[in-house]
Design a protein around this motif. Structure first.
Motif: not given
Length: 541
Positions: A465-486
């Motif tokens: 990782h660490g590619a300049p953001y303007a040229f970074a592929p989605e592999e480096q910029t799209k991340v998982p976001f999860l939530g759990w609520f009782s």
């Protein structure tokens, strides 16, 4: 080469060195040039042939400035050793040493740095760094008297400028056009770009006058209005190097979320990171500043989301099994796991993330009876030694890549190894949920998981990782976001989970949402809170 010559003038030394840098260290640069040429319909081959000449002229001119007696050898020995390491990272992993990567490098601890050490990196360092450095040391460079030396040096520099000028006369428009269409190529020139980035980092962080510290959210208040007396308890798991596309929840074809299936987690789709390296993303995601206006120096000189929650009286803890909180947790209780703290889970250089579960148990047994947020910063999927991130009993996908020079593993082995880290992280998250469920008699509980950035695994020749953001592929910029609520948390905090599930499905989130979403989830209100960025605000009853 240098040792075979009886003596060299400083000009000869300079040009030979420039030739070496162009022919060896700038191989990654020419690979990028080749990619740019392949995208063009009409290629001027003579123009392309001038590019190495232009680089030789330019480096010879720059190197002449430092080719003086007593300075030349120590300067170029150090520069060559540094350039050798940068060259290997660029050639093997596609890493670009811009400001963000330099910042990440300066903040990397020794244990993390050792994961990049393997036979390939050592051999490269010896062959392209140590051996040339020894030749520089042994070279017999004859320096003329100062006045005469200056004249000869100015003559060389003038000649190089003339060469550059001739190229510019005939091909200026070609360079401008090619540069605009392939802006990233300048970032691959060694050593100019990484030296410039390093100088910028040192100037900003060590030479400039410190910015006056700016407190934020001093008016923050916890406005919880619940029918019961149970405090809220939220655990935020901050992942490391996990990318969205390898999560079963996002349509990946392998069971990488087998442990949390059935626990009722919400999946927030299409979430983008603030940066492509921990040193940038971690402080940015907790900062009041958004990605587009984020500046590290300013962020360090003002309160972040954790500080604002602290102002509101929220109980806070930061438990870290990665490379530290990068200043985010500087004002609260925090624990950085010692790498020899548990003989079953640590080996002196790193610990499996299960060690955080034990630390979490200790914290949960003594937690105060007020609304609290506990942050777990896991080592997750940090590479290139992915195989060291999970114990043998969690080695589900095989064959995997049991080495750090991942570019020499097959695609199947590399992907299996990375997927094992994702599955192991899923196990850690599932255990956090179970521990929160066990606390349901005492607290209304919830859990969030989000990664700091993604990872390239050989796509388009890029790794890590660490590619300049303007040229970074989605592999480096799209991340998982999860939530759990009782159920208790949702009811007492008036959170409509069916509404939130629809919001999560629609997606389009980023680290920019975290600041306000944390404040909103913990029922904290302040003048710095922005409701439109709170992903939970539309689903509060």
């Amino acid at each position: 080469m240098l040792s075979r010559l009886k003596s060299l003038s400083s000009n000869q030394f300079t040009v030979i060195l420039a030739l070496y840098y162009v022919c060896v260290f700038n191989i990654p640069f020419f690979q990028i040039v080749k990619q740019g040429v392949e995208k063009q319909a009409d290629v001027n081959l003579v123009f392309i042939a001038t590019i190495p000449l232009f680089l030789i002229f330019a480096l010879s001119f720059i190197f002449s400035i430092f080719s003086f007696k007593y300075l030349a050898k120590p300067f170029f020995i150090l520069l060559t050793l540094m350039s050798s390491s940068v060259f290997f990272a660029a050639l093997q992993y596609g890493v670009v040493f811009d400001y963000g990567m330099i910042e990440n490098t300066f903040e990397t601890n020794s244990a993390e740095a050792m994961t990049y050490l393997n036979w390939a990196s050592v051999l490269n360092f010896v062959a392209t760094g140590v051996v040339p450095a020894l030749l520089i040391y042994k070279a017999n460079i004859e320096f003329k008297p100062l006045a005469k030396e200056l004249l000869y040096k100015l003559a060389l520099m003038a000649t190089m400028l003339i060469g550059i000028g001739i190229i510019a006369i005939f091909y200026y428009q070609n360079y401008v056009s090619f540069g605009r269409n392939n802006d990233i190529i300048k970032r691959h020139i060694i050593p100019t770009y990484f030296i410039g980035s390093t100088a910028k980092y040192i100037n900003i962080n060590y030479l400039q006058e410190p910015i006056k510290y700016k407190p934020l959210g001093l008016d923050a208040k916890n406005i919880t209005n619940k029918q019961n007396d149970k405090p809220n308890l939220v655990v935020l798991v901050v992942g490391e190097t996990a990318r969205e596309m390898n999560y079963e929840y996002y349509g990946y074809g392998k069971p990488t979320n087998a442990h949390t299936k059935g626990q009722g987690l919400l999946t927030f789709k299409d979430t983008h990171s603030c940066g492509t390296a921990t040193a940038v993303s971690l402080p940015c995601m907790f900062s009041r500043m958004d990605r587009e206006d984020y500046q590290s120096r300013q962020a360090k000189a003002q309160d972040n989301a954790i500080d604002v929650l602290n102002h509101a009286g929220i109980g806070l803890d930061w438990l870290d099994n990665d490379s530290g909180c990068k200043g985010v947790c500087r004002n609260i209780d925090n624990i950085l796991i010692e790498h020899d703290s548990d003989p079953d889970l640590c080996n002196g250089q790193y610990c499996y993330d299960q060690v955080l579960l034990n630390t979490l148990d200790d914290r949960l047994s003594t937690i105060s009876s007020k609304d609290s947020l506990i942050v777990l910063h896991i080592i997750g999927s940090h590479g290139p030694t992915y195989y060291l991130r999970y114990p043998d009993e969690h080695r589900f996908f095989t064959p995997d890549c049991q080495r750090s020079d991942i570019q020499n593993c097959s695609d199947e082995e590399l992907m299996n190894t990375y997927d094992n880290t994702i599955l192991y992280t899923d196990y850690i998250v599932s255990q956090v949920v179970k521990k929160l469920q066990a606390k349901s008699e005492e607290f209304d509980t919830a859990m969030l998981y989000i990664s700091d950035h993604g990872e390239s695994l050989g796509e388009s020749g890029m790794y890590l990782h660490g590619a300049p953001y303007a040229f970074a592929p989605e592999e480096q910029t799209k991340v998982p976001f999860l939530g759990w609520f009782s159920a208790g948390f949702a009811k007492q905090n008036k959170l409509d989970l069916s509404c939130l599930a629809k919001e999560a499905e629609q997606g389009d989130y980023s680290h920019d949402n975290l600041f306000d979403s944390l404040l909103g989830l913990m029922n904290v209100r302040t003048e710095v809170y922005q409701q439109d960025k709170d992903i939970f605000s539309n689903c509060r009853q």
